[in-house]
Design a protein around this motif. Structure first.
Motif, mmCIF file in Angstrom:
data_model
loop_
_atom_site.group_PDB
_atom_site.id
_atom_site.type_symbol
_atom_site.label_atom_id
_atom_site.label_comp_id
_atom_site.label_asym_id
_atom_site.label_seq_id
_atom_site.Cartn_x
_atom_site.Cartn_y
_atom_site.Cartn_z
ATOM 1 N N LYS A 87 0.865 -1.178 0.000
ATOM 2 C CA LYS A 87 0.000 0.000 0.000
ATOM 3 C C LYS A 87 0.898 1.224 0.000
ATOM 4 C CE LYS A 87 -4.065 1.843 2.396
ATOM 5 N NZ LYS A 87 -4.980 1.628 3.553
ATOM 6 N N LEU A 88 0.838 2.011 -1.082
ATOM 7 C CA LEU A 88 1.814 3.061 -1.311
ATOM 8 C C LEU A 88 1.222 4.452 -1.141
ATOM 9 C CD1 LEU A 88 3.518 1.651 -4.549
ATOM 10 C CD2 LEU A 88 4.145 1.232 -2.155
ATOM 11 N N SER A 89 1.755 5.194 -0.170
ATOM 12 C CA SER A 89 1.497 6.629 -0.087
ATOM 13 C C SER A 89 2.627 7.348 -0.820
ATOM 14 C CB SER A 89 1.400 7.072 1.368
ATOM 15 O OG SER A 89 0.911 8.412 1.432
ATOM 16 N N VAL A 90 2.601 8.665 -0.826
ATOM 17 C CA VAL A 90 3.592 9.421 -1.594
ATOM 18 C C VAL A 90 5.007 9.101 -1.120
ATOM 19 C CG1 VAL A 90 4.367 11.729 -2.255
ATOM 20 C CG2 VAL A 90 1.938 11.278 -2.002
ATOM 21 N N ARG A 91 5.192 9.014 0.171
ATOM 22 C CA ARG A 91 6.539 8.802 0.717
ATOM 23 C C ARG A 91 7.123 7.452 0.319
ATOM 24 N NH1 ARG A 91 5.944 7.110 7.117
ATOM 25 N NH2 ARG A 91 4.760 5.182 6.739
ATOM 26 N N ASP A 92 6.272 6.503 -0.057
ATOM 27 C CA ASP A 92 6.720 5.150 -0.363
ATOM 28 C C ASP A 92 7.111 4.938 -1.814
ATOM 29 O OD1 ASP A 92 5.918 4.294 2.311
ATOM 30 O OD2 ASP A 92 3.847 4.411 1.566
ATOM 31 N N ALA A 98 12.506 1.419 -6.253
ATOM 32 C CA ALA A 98 13.885 0.934 -6.171
ATOM 33 C C ALA A 98 13.960 -0.529 -5.747
ATOM 34 C CB ALA A 98 14.677 1.799 -5.202
ATOM 35 N N THR A 99 12.944 -0.986 -5.008
ATOM 36 C CA THR A 99 12.950 -2.377 -4.544
ATOM 37 C C THR A 99 12.106 -3.297 -5.425
ATOM 38 O OG1 THR A 99 11.203 -1.779 -2.959
ATOM 39 C CG2 THR A 99 13.459 -1.807 -2.139
ATOM 40 N N GLY A 100 11.481 -2.734 -6.469
ATOM 41 C CA GLY A 100 10.832 -3.547 -7.487
ATOM 42 C C GLY A 100 9.556 -4.240 -7.072
ATOM 43 N N VAL A 101 8.760 -3.614 -6.199
ATOM 44 C CA VAL A 101 7.564 -4.279 -5.684
ATOM 45 C C VAL A 101 6.338 -3.980 -6.541
ATOM 46 C CG1 VAL A 101 8.507 -4.096 -3.344
ATOM 47 C CG2 VAL A 101 6.842 -2.396 -4.136
ATOM 48 N N ASP A 102 5.303 -4.775 -6.320
ATOM 49 C CA ASP A 102 3.960 -4.438 -6.788
ATOM 50 C C ASP A 102 3.314 -3.568 -5.724
ATOM 51 O OD1 ASP A 102 4.302 -6.004 -9.016
ATOM 52 O OD2 ASP A 102 3.057 -7.656 -8.310
ATOM 53 N N GLY A 103 2.625 -2.506 -6.134
ATOM 54 C CA GLY A 103 2.035 -1.615 -5.151
ATOM 55 C C GLY A 103 0.762 -0.961 -5.643
ATOM 56 N N ALA A 104 -0.119 -0.683 -4.698
ATOM 57 C CA ALA A 104 -1.370 0.019 -4.975
ATOM 58 C C ALA A 104 -1.289 1.405 -4.363
ATOM 59 C CB ALA A 104 -2.547 -0.756 -4.385
ATOM 60 N N THR A 105 -1.686 2.417 -5.106
ATOM 61 C CA THR A 105 -1.542 3.797 -4.655
ATOM 62 C C THR A 105 -2.766 4.261 -3.871
ATOM 63 O OG1 THR A 105 -2.333 4.513 -6.837
ATOM 64 C CG2 THR A 105 0.047 4.497 -6.474
ATOM 65 N N THR A 106 -2.502 4.949 -2.756
ATOM 66 C CA THR A 106 -3.550 5.532 -1.928
ATOM 67 C C THR A 106 -4.096 6.794 -2.575
ATOM 68 O OG1 THR A 106 -1.968 6.920 -0.744
ATOM 69 C CG2 THR A 106 -2.362 4.687 0.150
ATOM 70 N N VAL A 107 -5.056 7.432 -1.896
ATOM 71 C CA VAL A 107 -5.567 8.720 -2.370
ATOM 72 C C VAL A 107 -4.426 9.727 -2.512
ATOM 73 C CG1 VAL A 107 -6.976 10.725 -1.719
ATOM 74 C CG2 VAL A 107 -7.916 8.414 -1.506
ATOM 75 N N ALA A 108 -3.562 9.797 -1.498
ATOM 76 C CA ALA A 108 -2.463 10.762 -1.541
ATOM 77 C C ALA A 108 -1.546 10.493 -2.724
ATOM 78 C CB ALA A 108 -1.670 10.706 -0.230
ATOM 79 N N ALA A 109 -1.105 9.241 -2.880
ATOM 80 C CA ALA A 109 -0.173 8.913 -3.958
ATOM 81 C C ALA A 109 -0.827 9.066 -5.327
ATOM 82 C CB ALA A 109 0.351 7.496 -3.776
ATOM 83 N N THR A 110 -2.077 8.618 -5.457
ATOM 84 C CA THR A 110 -2.762 8.730 -6.744
ATOM 85 C C THR A 110 -2.921 10.194 -7.135
ATOM 86 O OG1 THR A 110 -3.980 6.690 -6.257
ATOM 87 C CG2 THR A 110 -4.820 8.063 -8.038
ATOM 88 N N SER A 111 -3.289 11.035 -6.183
ATOM 89 C CA SER A 111 -3.439 12.466 -6.464
ATOM 90 C C SER A 111 -2.133 13.073 -6.939
ATOM 91 C CB SER A 111 -3.909 13.202 -5.202
ATOM 92 O OG SER A 111 -5.153 12.753 -4.762
ATOM 93 N N ALA A 112 -1.053 12.777 -6.227
ATOM 94 C CA ALA A 112 0.242 13.367 -6.555
ATOM 95 C C ALA A 112 0.735 12.900 -7.921
ATOM 96 C CB ALA A 112 1.261 13.016 -5.472
ATOM 97 N N VAL A 113 0.608 11.613 -8.199
ATOM 98 C CA VAL A 113 1.062 11.086 -9.491
ATOM 99 C C VAL A 113 0.191 11.627 -10.618
ATOM 100 C CG1 VAL A 113 1.377 8.988 -10.862
ATOM 101 C CG2 VAL A 113 2.048 9.016 -8.457
ATOM 102 N N ALA A 114 -1.116 11.653 -10.410
ATOM 103 C CA ALA A 114 -2.022 12.159 -11.442
ATOM 104 C C ALA A 114 -1.711 13.608 -11.778
ATOM 105 C CB ALA A 114 -3.467 12.021 -10.988
ATOM 106 N N ALA A 115 -1.510 14.435 -10.763
ATOM 107 C CA ALA A 115 -1.213 15.843 -11.012
ATOM 108 C C ALA A 115 0.107 15.995 -11.763
ATOM 109 C CB ALA A 115 -1.173 16.614 -9.691
#
Length: 311
Positions: A87-92, A98-115
């Motif tokens: 579960k990935l927030s912006v800080r993650d 870098a560690t090559g994981v599968d991850g799902a973006t939270t509201v915070a991470a999705t917002s930041a990446v989308a913008a």
């Protein structure tokens, strides 16, 4: 050297180049928010709701360390089906890449990446916020501070009623995040139509929401998000008496079991699901589908406004 840049799905990349309306969608609802196999079905329904209302869906997530804007169906299936999806927030995001994981973006991470990708509208279910007893625990979602610096419209059904709704609204005000109700001057309570708090502003149409976005861009003063709080119609909400009874019981169990921190939200949501015999899950699905449809209509209106102004 490994390339850690954001990768775009072909349809999303083309839509962004052409100035067509795009709506960001989060992936935590796929990996962490809904049970299998409902999660994959609902994820596809969310994308379909966006398409049916004239926009291109861009579900955001990480696959083997690659941050993707516009997951394809195989990638969506992977995040819905695999165990151990982070579960990935912006800080993650950087550490996960870098560690090559599968991850799902939270509201915070999705917002930041989308913008960062140039997407102006994001559809989700409910925001994170200030937790009850936060004065002692300092437990507050990263959604709030991220939205204070992220220029995107977020269509949601308020914040989950298991949180401290009043304190969350106070924090949003302090952080300078604009909140408007959609055809309502009351802040929704996620499972229930009315969360118990007034709003200063409302918009009556997707076009009016798009006009707010245009005004914000022209003024270049407010750096943060616009929250469009979209309440469920009363006939579609969870029965308020059942909601209040379930919440009271869940909070009592939380205290008795000494559950704190990150475990609080999943515990209470699981309690709602069990205590309401799945009714809360059905409401959750209605929420996200309605928000996806409204977000798409706002994105279409925003794209039309941008074209009309020559941008």
């Amino acid at each position: 050297m490994t390339d850690y840049q954001i990768r775009y799905g072909a349809e999303v990349a083309e839509a962004l180049r052409a100035g067509r309306p795009v709506v960001a969608c989060e992936s935590t609802i796929v990996s962490h928010g809904l049970p299998r196999p409902d999660n994959l079905r609902v994820a596809r329904e969310i994308e379909r709701a966006v398409r049916d209302n004239g926009a291109v869906p861009a579900t955001i997530g990480m696959v083997a360390g690659e941050l993707v804007v516009g997951l394809d169906d195989a990638q969506l299936t992977r995040l819905a089906s695999a165990d151990g999806v982070a579960k990935l927030s912006v800080r993650d995001l950087a550490v996960a890449a870098a560690t090559g994981v599968d991850g799902a973006t939270t509201v915070a991470a999705t917002s930041a990446v989308a913008a960062a990708a140039g997407i102006r509208v994001f559809a989700t279910g409910g925001l994170g916020g200030v937790h009850r007893e936060a004065a002692q625990t300092f437990d507050e979602s990263a959604d709030l501070t991220t939205l204070s610096r992220t220029p995107i419209a977020v269509v949601c059904a308020g914040v989950k009623s298991i949180l401290d709704v009043g304190a969350t609204l106070e924090r949003l005000e302090t952080l300078g995040v604009a909140v408007v109700g959609y055809r309502s001057r009351r802040f929704p309570g996620f499972f229930i139509t009315d969360g118990g708090f007034d709003l200063d502003w409302s918009v009556e149409s997707p076009e009016q929401a798009a006009a707010v976005l245009a005004a914000r861009a022209a003024q270049a003063v407010q750096p943060g998000a616009l929250i469009v709080a979209n309440p469920l119609p009363p006939q579609e909400q969870l029965d308020p008496e059942l909601h209040d009874r379930t919440l009271t019981d869940g909070l009592a169990r939380l205290a008795a079991d000494g559950i704190t921190g990150k475990a609080v939200t999943p515990f209470l949501l699981a309690h709602f699901h069990a205590a309401t015999e799945g009714a809360s899950l059905a409401v959750n699905v209605r929420i996200i589908l309605r928000n996806a449809a409204l977000a798409a209509r706002i994105a279409v209106a925003a794209a039309t406004t941008a074209t009309g102004s020559g941008r």
